[in-house]
Scaffold this motif. Structure first.
Motif, mmCIF file in Angstrom:
data_model
loop_
_atom_site.group_PDB
_atom_site.id
_atom_site.type_symbol
_atom_site.label_atom_id
_atom_site.label_comp_id
_atom_site.label_asym_id
_atom_site.label_seq_id
_atom_site.Cartn_x
_atom_site.Cartn_y
_atom_site.Cartn_z
ATOM 1 N N UNK A 146 0.824 -1.213 0.000
ATOM 2 C CA UNK A 146 0.000 0.000 0.000
ATOM 3 C C UNK A 146 0.855 1.258 0.000
ATOM 4 N N UNK A 147 1.963 1.199 0.698
ATOM 5 C CA UNK A 147 2.866 2.354 0.791
ATOM 6 C C UNK A 147 3.937 2.345 -0.294
ATOM 7 N N UNK A 148 3.981 1.259 -1.097
ATOM 8 C CA UNK A 148 5.041 1.057 -2.087
ATOM 9 C C UNK A 148 6.416 1.182 -1.436
ATOM 10 N N UNK A 149 6.518 0.598 -0.265
ATOM 11 C CA UNK A 149 7.735 0.674 0.541
ATOM 12 C C UNK A 149 8.284 -0.724 0.798
ATOM 13 N N UNK A 150 9.473 -0.759 1.391
ATOM 14 C CA UNK A 150 10.118 -2.024 1.739
ATOM 15 C C UNK A 150 10.758 -1.883 3.117
ATOM 16 N N UNK A 151 10.683 -2.936 3.893
ATOM 17 C CA UNK A 151 11.493 -3.068 5.110
ATOM 18 C C UNK A 151 12.477 -4.198 4.868
ATOM 19 N N UNK A 152 13.764 -3.921 5.080
ATOM 20 C CA UNK A 152 14.746 -5.000 4.941
ATOM 21 C C UNK A 152 15.666 -5.053 6.149
ATOM 22 N N UNK A 153 16.084 -6.240 6.461
ATOM 23 C CA UNK A 153 17.099 -6.448 7.495
ATOM 24 C C UNK A 153 18.107 -7.496 7.000
ATOM 25 N N UNK A 154 18.572 -7.283 5.776
ATOM 26 C CA UNK A 154 19.522 -8.214 5.162
ATOM 27 C C UNK A 154 20.739 -8.445 6.052
ATOM 28 N N UNK A 155 21.299 -7.374 6.596
ATOM 29 C CA UNK A 155 22.454 -7.542 7.473
ATOM 30 C C UNK A 155 23.762 -7.778 6.740
ATOM 31 N N UNK A 156 23.966 -7.052 5.638
ATOM 32 C CA UNK A 156 25.221 -7.139 4.873
ATOM 33 C C UNK A 156 25.521 -8.578 4.422
ATOM 34 N N UNK A 157 24.568 -9.225 3.793
ATOM 35 C CA UNK A 157 24.875 -10.512 3.161
ATOM 36 C C UNK A 157 25.792 -10.234 1.973
ATOM 37 N N UNK A 158 26.943 -10.882 1.950
ATOM 38 C CA UNK A 158 27.971 -10.532 0.972
ATOM 39 C C UNK A 158 28.825 -11.745 0.640
ATOM 40 N N UNK A 159 29.302 -11.790 -0.598
ATOM 41 C CA UNK A 159 30.229 -12.847 -1.001
ATOM 42 C C UNK A 159 31.680 -12.514 -0.647
ATOM 43 N N UNK A 160 31.892 -11.319 -0.115
ATOM 44 C CA UNK A 160 33.223 -10.953 0.342
ATOM 45 C C UNK A 160 34.051 -10.197 -0.690
ATOM 46 N N UNK A 161 35.132 -9.598 -0.206
ATOM 47 C CA UNK A 161 35.977 -8.744 -1.036
ATOM 48 C C UNK A 161 36.478 -9.422 -2.305
ATOM 49 N N UNK A 162 37.048 -10.601 -2.162
ATOM 50 C CA UNK A 162 37.742 -11.206 -3.300
ATOM 51 C C UNK A 162 36.799 -11.564 -4.441
ATOM 52 N N UNK A 163 35.612 -12.071 -4.120
ATOM 53 C CA UNK A 163 34.647 -12.414 -5.178
ATOM 54 C C UNK A 163 34.226 -11.176 -5.956
ATOM 55 N N UNK A 164 33.952 -10.091 -5.236
ATOM 56 C CA UNK A 164 33.522 -8.855 -5.881
ATOM 57 C C UNK A 164 34.680 -8.229 -6.653
ATOM 58 N N UNK A 165 35.876 -8.280 -6.086
ATOM 59 C CA UNK A 165 37.051 -7.722 -6.762
ATOM 60 C C UNK A 165 37.281 -8.390 -8.106
ATOM 61 N N UNK A 166 37.174 -9.710 -8.163
ATOM 62 C CA UNK A 166 37.400 -10.424 -9.420
ATOM 63 C C UNK A 166 36.387 -10.000 -10.482
ATOM 64 N N UNK A 167 35.150 -9.801 -10.078
ATOM 65 C CA UNK A 167 34.126 -9.374 -11.042
ATOM 66 C C UNK A 167 34.416 -7.961 -11.554
ATOM 67 N N UNK A 168 34.844 -7.084 -10.671
ATOM 68 C CA UNK A 168 35.126 -5.717 -11.103
ATOM 69 C C UNK A 168 36.359 -5.657 -11.991
ATOM 70 N N UNK A 169 37.351 -6.460 -11.696
ATOM 71 C CA UNK A 169 38.541 -6.512 -12.567
ATOM 72 C C UNK A 169 38.164 -6.998 -13.963
ATOM 73 N N UNK A 170 37.307 -8.007 -14.015
ATOM 74 C CA UNK A 170 36.855 -8.518 -15.311
ATOM 75 C C UNK A 170 36.074 -7.448 -16.057
ATOM 76 N N UNK A 171 35.236 -6.737 -15.341
ATOM 77 C CA UNK A 171 34.438 -5.667 -15.940
ATOM 78 C C UNK A 171 35.348 -4.584 -16.527
ATOM 79 N N UNK A 172 36.347 -4.186 -15.776
ATOM 80 C CA UNK A 172 37.266 -3.141 -16.231
ATOM 81 C C UNK A 172 38.105 -3.583 -17.427
ATOM 82 N N UNK A 173 38.257 -4.887 -17.598
ATOM 83 C CA UNK A 173 39.069 -5.387 -18.712
ATOM 84 C C UNK A 173 38.320 -5.364 -20.043
ATOM 85 N N UNK A 174 37.007 -5.137 -19.989
ATOM 86 C CA UNK A 174 36.200 -5.131 -21.205
ATOM 87 C C UNK A 174 36.282 -3.778 -21.898
#
Length: 406
Positions: A146-174
């Motif tokens: 009704x409010x078109x809103x969201x409540x979240x409490x994900x709590x920083x679910x993350x794959x961690x630095x190294x997984x994200x770093x590898x994806x960004x390096x690959x992205x930058x190489x394109x």
């Protein structure tokens, strides 16, 4: 023999559970694909039929499907050509428009290409923690339709630095990718040294990011918001700046500080004192994160769910805070405005309150992929109607109006 029967029964139950889960995901994927096809022909079909169908799925499942659609670039490619009055500088780069996707959607840098296809001017990934972590127990995301809103409490679910770093390096190489990508940094829930977590994030992502965000404002990690207090924030930002200056590459990467909308005016003044000091300065602010206030949704049956509230109930709170921070910093610290933006008019309000750039997220859940084009078209028209040449000319022009509303 009874043991064998019991074992077989348990296995059968597990298989049925997997099939049910698969059925939910498959149905969601089918709806999403149908939506993409429909979008390419008629946006109204998506808004009327597809988005309501996707919202029948659990909120977190829908989120995962949306990320997958962007990851595999099966989402629609925007055909909107950004008007010249939307072009705006960003720390040595030129954005074709000031509309970004907020952190929290693409937590692990899986969907950057697809988000760029939708027409975002810049993309923020994360929040990323040093070590992979699951986040809070499910369910942890709730739609307030009704409010078109969201409540979240994900709590920083993350794959961690190294997984994200590898994806960004690959992205930058394109060769075909030249987008502006920020990385939102957080700390692990069980860390022994919160400051060290942020320092590590700067060291890891400084060389590959167009900007970094120090996120000390999520309400979903115990003790995190305490790091916004004067002395703790000063210590944190001094360490962050020291680390940035020691980088071998990109040592001038802009640092943004993301703030809670639940701060008092005195809290804000303390923060401004900190960020004006040379050793603990920041290059920009993000205003704001989600709120723990329930003032705007008291009648909702989900109001008692713990977590951060986003969407329209946050809009006024964040806009007023933008004006306050713009005034307190004398308009000298660029602000990314976030909270309740669903239209070009909403974006314009944030900008005239003092934001140089804006981000969306929650509205994307309710409005679908055409949201970005619609916001840009309306914002461009408003800039012209109000007699301005460029979006940068609008920044802070009506700050006093929003200060009067506090």
């Amino acid at each position: 023999m009874d043991q064998d029967h019991l074992k077989n029964a348990k296995n059968a139950t597990r298989r049925i559970g997997r099939l049910r889960s698969l059925g939910i995901v498959t149905a969601g994927a089918a709806a999403l694909v149908a939506g993409i096809a429909a979008y390419k022909k008629q946006d109204q079909l998506v808004r009327t039929f597809v988005m309501p169908a996707v919202r029948l799925l659990p909120a977190e499942t829908s989120h995962q499907l949306a990320v997958l659609a962007c990851k595999y670039r099966v989402c629609p490619v925007s055909q909107y050509e950004d008007e010249q009055n939307l072009h705006t500088p960003f720390f040595g780069r030129m954005l074709s428009n000031p509309i970004g996707i907020a952190a929290g959607f693409d937590k692990n840098a899986e969907a950057v290409g697809g988000l760029q296809d939708l027409g975002f001017g810049f993309i923020e990934v994360g929040t990323v923690t040093p070590v992979a972590q699951e986040g809070n127990p499910k369910p942890r995301v709730f739609r307030l339709a009704e409010e078109k809103a969201i409540i979240n409490r994900y709590g920083f679910n993350s794959e961690g630095h190294q997984a994200v770093l590898q994806r960004l390096r690959l992205l930058r190489s394109k060769e075909d990718f030249n987008g502006v990508v920020g990385v939102n940094l957080g700390r692990n829930k069980s860390t022994m040294s919160p400051i060290a977590d942020y320092v590590q994030g700067v060291r890891v992502f400084g060389p590959v990011a167009d900007y970094l965000v120090i996120n000390v404002s999520s309400p979903n990690t115990k003790g995190l918001r305490d790091m916004q207090t004067k002395d703790k924030l000063r210590e944190l930002l001094e360490e962050v700046n020291d680390t940035r200056s020691s980088l071998d590459k990109n040592k001038n990467v802009p640092i943004f500080l993301k703030l809670s909308p639940d701060l008092s005016l005195d809290d804000m003044k303390d923060i401004v004192w900190v960020i004006k000091r040379k050793k603990s300065r920041v290059d920009g602010l993000i205003v704001s994160n989600t709120t723990v206030s329930r003032d705007q949704i008291e009648s909702s049956k989900l109001a008692e769910e713990a977590g951060g509230l986003s969407g329209p109930p946050l809009k006024s709170l964040s806009t007023v805070m933008i004006a306050q921070m713009y005034q307190l910093t004398d308009g000298k610290v660029p602000i990314i405005g976030v909270g309740g933006i669903a239209t070009g008019s909403d974006a314009y309000e944030k900008i005239e309150a003092g934001a140089s750039y804006v981000q969306v997220y929650t509205a994307l859940v309710y409005e679908g992929p055409a949201l970005v084009e619609n916001i840009k078209a309306e914002l461009s028209a408003l800039i012209t109607q109000q007699g301005y040449t460029n979006v940068a000319d609008v920044v802070g022009t009506n700050c006093k109006f929003y200060l009067a509303k506090k």
